[in-house]
Design a protein around this motif. Structure first.
Motif, PDB file in Angstrom:
ATOM      1  N   UNK A 375       1.935   4.907  -5.250  1.00 10.89           N
ATOM      2  CA  UNK A 375       2.613   5.474  -4.087  1.00 10.89           C
ATOM      3  C   UNK A 375       2.073   4.811  -2.829  1.00 10.89           C
ATOM      4  N   UNK A 376       2.975   4.457  -1.917  1.00 10.26           N
ATOM      5  CA  UNK A 376       2.596   3.865  -0.637  1.00 10.26           C
ATOM      6  C   UNK A 376       3.478   4.483   0.444  1.00 10.26           C
ATOM      7  N   UNK A 377       2.907   4.910   1.590  1.00  9.61           N
ATOM      8  CA  UNK A 377       3.707   5.548   2.640  1.00  9.61           C
ATOM      9  C   UNK A 377       4.848   4.652   3.126  1.00  9.61           C
ATOM     10  N   UNK A 378       5.979   5.276   3.412  1.00  8.59           N
ATOM     11  CA  UNK A 378       7.154   4.557   3.915  1.00  8.59           C
ATOM     12  C   UNK A 378       6.947   4.208   5.386  1.00  8.59           C
ATOM     13  N   UNK A 379       7.182   2.920   5.723  1.00 10.94           N
ATOM     14  CA  UNK A 379       7.217   2.475   7.115  1.00 10.94           C
ATOM     15  C   UNK A 379       8.604   1.918   7.367  1.00 10.94           C
ATOM     16  N   UNK A 380       9.294   2.496   8.346  1.00 12.63           N
ATOM     17  CA  UNK A 380      10.694   2.135   8.576  1.00 12.63           C
ATOM     18  C   UNK A 380      10.830   0.655   8.879  1.00 12.63           C
ATOM     19  N   UNK A 381      11.735   0.009   8.138  1.00 12.45           N
ATOM     20  CA  UNK A 381      12.004  -1.408   8.341  1.00 12.45           C
ATOM     21  C   UNK A 381      11.013  -2.325   7.671  1.00 12.45           C
ATOM     22  N   UNK A 382      10.032  -1.755   6.946  1.00 13.90           N
ATOM     23  CA  UNK A 382       8.991  -2.567   6.293  1.00 13.90           C
ATOM     24  C   UNK A 382       9.067  -2.332   4.795  1.00 13.90           C
ATOM     25  N   UNK A 383       9.127  -3.402   3.982  1.00 15.05           N
ATOM     26  CA  UNK A 383       9.154  -3.213   2.524  1.00 15.05           C
ATOM     27  C   UNK A 383       7.822  -2.645   2.033  1.00 15.05           C
ATOM     28  N   UNK A 384       7.819  -1.986   0.883  1.00 11.60           N
ATOM     29  CA  UNK A 384       6.574  -1.382   0.384  1.00 11.60           C
ATOM     30  C   UNK A 384       5.514  -2.437   0.053  1.00 11.60           C
ATOM     31  N   UNK A 385       4.302  -2.177   0.531  1.00 16.47           N
ATOM     32  CA  UNK A 385       3.170  -3.060   0.223  1.00 16.47           C
ATOM     33  C   UNK A 385       2.441  -2.477  -0.992  1.00 16.47           C
ATOM     34  N   UNK A 386       2.893  -2.890  -2.180  1.00 14.94           N
ATOM     35  CA  UNK A 386       2.330  -2.301  -3.397  1.00 14.94           C
ATOM     36  C   UNK A 386       0.862  -2.656  -3.586  1.00 14.94           C
ATOM     37  N   UNK A 387       0.400  -3.734  -2.959  1.00 20.41           N
ATOM     38  CA  UNK A 387      -1.021  -4.103  -3.093  1.00 20.41           C
ATOM     39  C   UNK A 387      -1.937  -3.074  -2.428  1.00 20.41           C
ATOM     40  N   UNK A 388      -1.399  -2.320  -1.470  1.00 20.65           N
ATOM     41  CA  UNK A 388      -2.206  -1.307  -0.782  1.00 20.65           C
ATOM     42  C   UNK A 388      -1.896   0.107  -1.282  1.00 20.65           C
ATOM     43  N   UNK A 389      -1.106   0.204  -2.362  1.00 18.03           N
ATOM     44  CA  UNK A 389      -0.693   1.517  -2.863  1.00 18.03           C
ATOM     45  C   UNK A 389      -1.854   2.253  -3.514  1.00 18.03           C
ATOM     46  N   UNK A 390      -1.734   3.586  -3.542  1.00 18.44           N
ATOM     47  CA  UNK A 390      -2.687   4.413  -4.285  1.00 18.44           C
ATOM     48  C   UNK A 390      -2.250   4.476  -5.745  1.00 18.44           C
ATOM     49  N   UNK A 391      -3.234   4.340  -6.647  1.00 21.32           N
ATOM     50  CA  UNK A 391      -2.951   4.325  -8.081  1.00 21.32           C
ATOM     51  C   UNK A 391      -3.365   5.644  -8.726  1.00 21.32           C
ATOM     52  N   UNK A 392      -2.537   6.114  -9.651  1.00 20.55           N
ATOM     53  CA  UNK A 392      -2.827   7.345 -10.386  1.00 20.55           C
ATOM     54  C   UNK A 392      -2.475   7.121 -11.855  1.00 20.55           C
ATOM     55  N   UNK A 393      -3.492   7.130 -12.711  1.00 20.23           N
ATOM     56  CA  UNK A 393      -3.291   6.988 -14.160  1.00 20.23           C
ATOM     57  C   UNK A 393      -3.405   8.367 -14.787  1.00 20.23           C
ATOM     58  N   UNK A 394      -2.314   8.875 -15.355  1.00 20.55           N
ATOM     59  CA  UNK A 394      -2.311  10.216 -15.927  1.00 20.55           C
ATOM     60  C   UNK A 394      -2.036  10.130 -17.424  1.00 20.55           C
ATOM     61  N   UNK A 395      -2.841  10.856 -18.201  1.00 18.64           N
ATOM     62  CA  UNK A 395      -2.728  10.829 -19.657  1.00 18.64           C
ATOM     63  C   UNK A 395      -1.707  11.842 -20.161  1.00 18.64           C
ATOM     64  N   UNK A 396      -1.140  11.536 -21.330  1.00 18.82           N
ATOM     65  CA  UNK A 396      -0.290  12.491 -22.042  1.00 18.82           C
ATOM     66  C   UNK A 396      -1.177  13.256 -23.015  1.00 18.82           C
ATOM     67  N   UNK A 397      -1.272  14.556 -22.833  1.00 11.89           N
ATOM     68  CA  UNK A 397      -2.159  15.371 -23.653  1.00 11.89           C
ATOM     69  C   UNK A 397      -1.461  15.917 -24.895  1.00 11.89           C
ATOM     70  N   UNK A 398      -0.128  16.045 -24.832  1.00  5.95           N
ATOM     71  CA  UNK A 398       0.628  16.503 -25.991  1.00  5.95           C
ATOM     72  C   UNK A 398       2.024  15.920 -25.921  1.00  5.95           C
TER      73      UNK A 398
END
Length: 463
Positions: A375-398
């Motif tokens: 996830x990366x905050x939206x800046x109007x008129x600017x494409x997403x900078x995925x290199x600066x995005x926050x990462x979240x790895x979530x496991x499947x428990x069932x």
């Protein structure tokens, strides 16, 4: 310097009558009650004599008469004071000592009143935090000096449990010297590393103190799997995706910190891997990462990691096999939001969700392990900078897991978001989440909560 704290406990005998006492009847009354003193303090314990003309005296626990103050007698002595209602005979004690403990009696002829004095010294541990180091296979002794009066109750703890709840052949608690409550730990290993707490209690003084010893053990490397937290393994199956990079992590517990050597095994020969852009080792020696670029079948096979220090070495063999990339999620929707989290409903209907653990994994059909969000905050008129995005790895428990809460995030913010599937080989292609999800505002959430409370009160007739 040890600071002693003295405690005087007085038993007060009170006589209560429903009628007025006879003003002409001779009587004694010790005017004291239970209290706590520090060593070195001065205290006066009064004995009141009514309608007594003869001598009135205080006697110490040995039966001796306490004399009046003099040049030679200026620590424990008595005085005499006249009052309209009688005579006050204060017992004065300066710099109270343990030897002052016992029964003190105010006496006049056949009349007497006695109080019991208990003088205590609280345990004072000067060094309450200590670090010790022992050698693997040997014993170590942890000291807890606890001098006090009355004698304290001392118990050693580890992981909030009393030591006597553990293996009694491994742990030996004994009192050595006059006041050292020592804990001996036998046959040290890496499992003995941690905090040990000596807890000291003196119930009569309502006193508690403790000492913490952090134990380090010098030991040979112990390889472990951070995901399973297993240390009893010699081999591990690893799956990589063709034309992608696979990172293999080799982790070890060791003191002193280990160095690592990597080898590629081929025809019973181990070829050394030394390239700096292929092997990255943590500065603290906790792990080493082999970066494999899976260009062809030749990059599969056995890779050996060996952790080494001056106490010994241990190796693990990683069996590297090509596996299939997982399919990306085919359904993603926002299930709910609040000020700090976004809850996503994610489904990959073409992924393998459950696999029988008794059956060897199929590299062509590996079980889905979880989802990786960015996830990366939206800046109007600017494409997403995925290199600066926050990462979240979530496991499947069932197998039924489809809801995944991502956060914490900034409140009142709209995000570009994407998600991909994860299996043992690696990650799928990204699935872009549309429309862009947003967290709520704290104030909006508060107002909503207040409205819900008001509605509930109206429904119950309390508003």
């Amino acid at each position: 310097m040890r600071r002693a704290i003295a405690v005087l406990v007085f038993s007060l005998v009170c006589s209560v009558s429903s009628t007025e006492p006879d003003d002409t009847e001779p009587r004694l009354q010790v005017m004291a009650r239970s209290t706590v003193f520090n060593a070195g303090e001065t205290k006066a314990i009064f004995c009141k004599a009514i309608n007594i003309e003869g001598p009135i005296e205080w006697r110490n626990p040995a039966g001796g008469v306490v004399k009046e103050r003099s040049v030679k007698n200026n620590r424990v002595y008595v005085e005499r004071k006249e009052e309209n209602t009688g005579i006050l005979i204060p017992l004065i004690i300066h710099e109270i000592k343990i030897s002052d403990s016992g029964s003190w009696t105010c006496k006049a002829g056949d009349l007497n009143e006695t109080i019991d004095i208990l003088v205590g010294v609280k345990v004072n541990i000067t060094n309450r935090n200590e670090t010790r180091e022992g050698d693997e296979g040997k014993s170590t002794k942890l000291d807890c000096e606890a001098e006090g009066h009355p004698a304290p109750i001392v118990q050693w703890y580890r992981e909030s449990k009393p030591i006597d709840a553990f293996d009694r052949d491994k742990y030996v608690m004994k009192k050595v010297k006059p006041h050292n409550y020592q804990l001996e730990i036998k046959n040290l290993s890496h499992l003995d590393v941690g905090e040990y707490v000596c807890k000291v209690t003196q119930k009569a003084l309502s006193h508690y103190t403790d000492k913490t010893v952090y134990l380090f053990v010098k030991h040979k490397p112990v390889l472990y799997n951070p995901e399973t937290r297993s240390t009893l393994y010699k081999t591990e199956e690893v799956y990589g995706i063709l034309n992608e990079t696979k990172n293999i992590t080799c982790s070890a517990l060791a003191n002193p910190p280990p160095t690592y050597k990597w080898h590629k095994r081929h025809n019973n020969y181990d070829g050394s891997i030394t390239s700096d852009d292929t092997v990255i080792t943590a500065a603290d020696g906790s792990s080493s990462v082999l970066i494999l670029r899976m260009r062809s079948d030749e990059d599969t096979g056995e890779y050996v990691c060996t952790a080494i220090n001056n106490r010994g070495r241990q190796s693990v063999v990683f069996h590297v096999t090509l596996g299939d990339k997982p399919n990306p999620p085919d359904f993603v929707a926002v299930n709910g939001t609040n000020a700090t989290h976004i809850n996503f409903n994610v489904i990959c209907s073409t992924c393998t969700m459950v696999q029988d653990e008794t059956v060897a994994p199929d590299p062509k059909n590996l079980t889905l392990l979880g989802f990786h969000f960015q996830l990366v905050p939206v800046e109007e008129g600017v494409p997403p900078d995925w290199d600066s995005a926050e990462d979240f790895d979530l496991d499947i428990l069932s197998a039924e897991d489809t809801l995944f809460e991502v956060g914490p995030l900034n409140n009142s913010t709209t995000f570009h978001a994407r998600v991909r599937s994860r299996n043992a080989a690696g990650y799928s292609e990204w699935t872009i989440i549309t429309p862009n999800p947003s967290t709520t505002d704290d104030a909006i959430r508060l107002i909503s909560s207040i409205i819900l409370v008001i509605i509930a009160l109206i429904a119950t007739g309390l508003y």
